[in-house]
Design a protein around this motif. Sequence first.
Motif, mmCIF file in Angstrom:
data_model
loop_
_atom_site.group_PDB
_atom_site.id
_atom_site.type_symbol
_atom_site.label_atom_id
_atom_site.label_comp_id
_atom_site.label_asym_id
_atom_site.label_seq_id
_atom_site.Cartn_x
_atom_site.Cartn_y
_atom_site.Cartn_z
ATOM 1 N N GLY A 104 23.170 57.031 77.474
ATOM 2 C CA GLY A 104 22.737 56.190 78.592
ATOM 3 C C GLY A 104 21.390 55.539 78.377
ATOM 4 N N LEU A 105 20.875 55.574 77.146
ATOM 5 C CA LEU A 105 19.555 54.990 76.880
ATOM 6 C C LEU A 105 19.491 53.516 77.237
ATOM 7 N N GLU A 106 20.638 52.833 77.177
ATOM 8 C CA GLU A 106 20.639 51.406 77.500
ATOM 9 C C GLU A 106 20.213 51.146 78.943
ATOM 10 N N LYS A 107 20.301 52.167 79.803
ATOM 11 C CA LYS A 107 19.852 52.035 81.192
ATOM 12 C C LYS A 107 18.400 52.476 81.377
ATOM 13 N N GLY A 108 17.775 52.905 80.299
ATOM 14 C CA GLY A 108 16.414 53.423 80.371
ATOM 15 C C GLY A 108 16.390 54.911 80.104
ATOM 16 N N TYR A 109 15.357 55.389 79.432
ATOM 17 C CA TYR A 109 15.273 56.801 79.060
ATOM 18 C C TYR A 109 15.376 57.721 80.269
ATOM 19 N N GLU A 110 14.882 57.287 81.419
ATOM 20 C CA GLU A 110 14.870 58.129 82.610
ATOM 21 C C GLU A 110 16.272 58.545 83.042
ATOM 22 N N GLN A 111 17.308 57.825 82.575
ATOM 23 C CA GLN A 111 18.684 58.127 82.957
ATOM 24 C C GLN A 111 19.409 58.990 81.935
ATOM 25 N N LEU A 222 10.328 50.688 62.301
ATOM 26 C CA LEU A 222 9.762 51.575 63.318
ATOM 27 C C LEU A 222 8.330 51.228 63.670
ATOM 28 N N ALA A 223 7.606 50.623 62.744
ATOM 29 C CA ALA A 223 6.191 50.300 62.975
ATOM 30 C C ALA A 223 5.996 49.368 64.164
ATOM 31 N N GLY A 224 7.054 48.665 64.548
ATOM 32 C CA GLY A 224 6.950 47.774 65.703
ATOM 33 C C GLY A 224 6.759 48.503 67.015
ATOM 34 N N THR A 225 7.140 49.781 67.071
ATOM 35 C CA THR A 225 6.894 50.619 68.257
ATOM 36 C C THR A 225 6.220 51.898 67.766
ATOM 37 N N PRO A 226 4.904 51.849 67.558
ATOM 38 C CA PRO A 226 4.214 52.937 66.868
ATOM 39 C C PRO A 226 4.211 54.271 67.605
ATOM 40 N N SER A 227 4.380 54.260 68.934
ATOM 41 C CA SER A 227 4.257 55.505 69.691
ATOM 42 C C SER A 227 5.276 55.548 70.817
ATOM 43 N N PHE A 228 5.550 56.760 71.312
ATOM 44 C CA PHE A 228 6.456 56.916 72.451
ATOM 45 C C PHE A 228 5.779 56.567 73.766
ATOM 46 N N THR A 229 4.498 56.289 73.724
ATOM 47 C CA THR A 229 3.806 55.746 74.891
ATOM 48 C C THR A 229 3.463 54.285 74.597
ATOM 49 N N PRO A 230 3.600 53.400 75.543
ATOM 50 C CA PRO A 230 3.913 53.632 76.953
ATOM 51 C C PRO A 230 5.408 53.706 77.270
ATOM 52 N N SER A 231 6.291 53.407 76.296
ATOM 53 C CA SER A 231 7.716 53.317 76.625
ATOM 54 C C SER A 231 8.549 54.191 75.690
ATOM 55 N N ILE A 232 9.036 55.306 76.216
ATOM 56 C CA ILE A 232 9.951 56.137 75.428
ATOM 57 C C ILE A 232 11.227 55.364 75.123
ATOM 58 N N THR A 233 11.670 54.538 76.058
ATOM 59 C CA THR A 233 12.898 53.773 75.869
ATOM 60 C C THR A 233 12.799 52.891 74.633
ATOM 61 N N ASP A 234 11.737 52.112 74.508
ATOM 62 C CA ASP A 234 11.579 51.229 73.357
ATOM 63 C C ASP A 234 11.426 52.028 72.071
ATOM 64 N N TRP A 235 10.688 53.126 72.140
ATOM 65 C CA TRP A 235 10.466 53.986 70.970
ATOM 66 C C TRP A 235 11.797 54.549 70.468
ATOM 67 N N ALA A 236 12.621 55.037 71.371
ATOM 68 C CA ALA A 236 13.908 55.614 70.982
ATOM 69 C C ALA A 236 14.873 54.540 70.501
ATOM 70 N N ARG A 237 14.869 53.377 71.143
ATOM 71 C CA ARG A 237 15.775 52.301 70.724
ATOM 72 C C ARG A 237 15.515 51.891 69.282
ATOM 73 N N ALA A 238 14.267 51.877 68.869
ATOM 74 C CA ALA A 238 13.949 51.522 67.488
ATOM 75 C C ALA A 238 14.551 52.531 66.514
ATOM 76 N N ALA A 239 14.496 53.798 66.869
ATOM 77 C CA ALA A 239 15.090 54.827 66.010
ATOM 78 C C ALA A 239 16.601 54.659 65.924
ATOM 79 N N PHE A 240 17.236 54.395 67.036
ATOM 80 C CA PHE A 240 18.683 54.218 67.009
ATOM 81 C C PHE A 240 19.085 52.937 66.278
ATOM 82 N N GLU A 241 18.204 51.948 66.245
ATOM 83 C CA GLU A 241 18.494 50.759 65.439
ATOM 84 C C GLU A 241 18.497 51.108 63.950
ATOM 85 N N VAL A 242 17.550 51.944 63.525
ATOM 86 C CA VAL A 242 17.548 52.414 62.137
ATOM 87 C C VAL A 242 18.850 53.142 61.831
ATOM 88 N N ARG A 243 19.254 54.020 62.726
ATOM 89 C CA ARG A 243 20.486 54.786 62.520
ATOM 90 C C ARG A 243 21.720 53.885 62.509
#
Length: 373
Positions: A104-111, A222-243
Amino acid sequence: MQTSPAHAAHHDDREIETLEEFDAVVPARGTLTGFRVQSVDLTDRTRELLATDTSGAVFLGCPMRENAAEKLRADGALVFPPVPHLPFDPYRGLLYSPDELFDGLEKGYEQTPDALAYAWFQRTRADGDIYASMLRSIHDDAVSDALDELLRGARVVGVMGGHAMARGTREYAGAARLGRELARAGFTLATGGGPGAMEAANLGAYAAPFEDTMLDEACELLAGTPSFTPSITDWARAAFEVRARRPRGGNSVGIPTWFYGHEPPNAFASHIAKYFANATREDGLLARSNAGVVFLPGAAGTVQEIFDNATPNYYESRGEPTPMVLVDRAHWTEKLPTWPLLQALARERSMESRIALVDRIEDAPAALKRLAV
């Protein structure tokens, strides 16, 4: 480390943790007497349950039809029904996968299930409710059981380090190369499962089956989103793009905790043992690192892990001491002078020959190999 198809060969042969195992055991054995069936949806196996002896069996969180449950109880089986309205399964038989935790990451990490489990933990951790604490304990015990089954017979190297190590840095790339080299050497890599150095090492293990340029490309993306702050959603999406670009990477283990739930798990560990109790998680991670531990630069958490690992080595309470390699001389002798104390503890004890301090991440595999002799 093998992936899940080998799982059934390793666990207690009285445990059934998948529908495939259930379908294999029932016709082969003709009985479920004494078996433990763990979090398997048996809604469509009513006929088999009604026709099979289940005396002395235990069913943990298995959905089933009421007439089947009544028959099992009449047989003398124990039936623990699924717990409704929970964002996690306390009876789970297998470790988590990144896809499961980030569903459900496409709806935001909070979901996602990961975020919802943390929110439940936050609501219940301080209210003193014995029911909630019991559910957390059952869950963590189930995770430990699954982790032991996965790692049985594996040579496990732990890689510890801080969550603050940013993607796109030289240090991050070095930690990723370390993970890749350890995986290619045949070790099963285990980390704390979070961001920073932990993610980098798991990424390296994920990249191990591919050509070397794959890791460079992943680090660049991954360098485009260097940290999980301020957005965990963007940080995680970058990892799943690599995968998504390079699926079916190498295996490794992440062992994070909802106690530090503001830090998300990373998506590169193929198997995730996530705990509610941080103490159980930390001790379990170090205890299972039977081939040694590499400590990358970190802060309070990594310092704690160094001495959590040093204590059983000092007393030899787990047998012969395991190798400990600290990376970055300036960090561990000047910024956080942990190394002198570790040396003093080790002096004239068997662990003295099992500790090392190296300047560069690239030196860690050779040091680990040297200490293991």
